[in-house]
Design an enzyme around this catalytic site. Sequence first.
Site, PDB file in Angstrom:
ATOM      1  N   ARG A 214     -14.149   1.648   6.474  1.00 19.42           N
ATOM      2  CA  ARG A 214     -12.844   2.274   6.273  1.00 19.42           C
ATOM      3  C   ARG A 214     -12.986   3.594   5.532  1.00 19.42           C
ATOM      4  NH1 ARG A 214      -8.621  -1.543   5.888  1.00 19.42           N
ATOM      5  NH2 ARG A 214      -7.252   0.197   5.318  1.00 19.42           N
TER       6      ARG A 214
ATOM      7  N   ASP B 288       0.813  -1.221   0.000  1.00 25.02           N
ATOM      8  CA  ASP B 288       0.000   0.000   0.000  1.00 25.02           C
ATOM      9  C   ASP B 288       0.847   1.271   0.000  1.00 25.02           C
ATOM     10  OD1 ASP B 288      -2.271  -1.499  -0.043  1.00 25.02           O
ATOM     11  OD2 ASP B 288      -2.922  -1.036   2.005  1.00 25.02           O
TER      12      ASP B 288
END
Length: 207
Positions: free
Chosen positions: A124, A28
């Site tokens: 999220r 990420d």
Amino acid sequence: MGVTNGGKTTLAKNLQKHLPNCSVISQDDFFKPQSEIETDKNGFLQYDVLEALNMEKMMSAISCWMESARRSVVSTDRESAEEIPILIIEGFLLFNYKPLDTIWNRSYFLTIPYEECKRRRSTRVYEPPDSPGYFDGHVWPMYLKHRQEMQDITWEVVYLDGTKSEEDLFLQVYEDLIQELAKQKCKYCANKVEGRGETARKIVHYI
């Protein structure tokens, strides 16, 4: 490696806390800027594809770690399995990148069902935020596509149930890695006795 919101990062961090001399590289951290991300015909930003990631930069970070670990083991003449350098690489698109195929000692794949994945994703906050329909229109279809591509993998992958508790998942992988570390130490000691000077190392892969 594993599905989005499957618990990859949490598991990697827990392992790092308990494994000595352990580092983590997260895929990420290598996303390209939003301005470089393509958009499909539905207006969905194409984040869940390899082209959205600077994989060359990620490979450079991995290579730097491996070289540093090699020098560290050689210079200190370590003999304890507990001191073998460990690198955990976690991400959602690792098995699909061929240059990584040959480096894994252990590979794990975290899975969760569609409904649970969608529920977790909705809790999220992303930047940029998910647009309406993004999960069903891009995220999940890309996951299924990449999962299908895994049929060509020739090495062993341990599948993990991401609906298990954080502690259960940690213990399952931790115990497996302790056994693998013992094997690595045996190889290292054997190489040292034979005078080959090879460096013991450990790389873990999360998909």
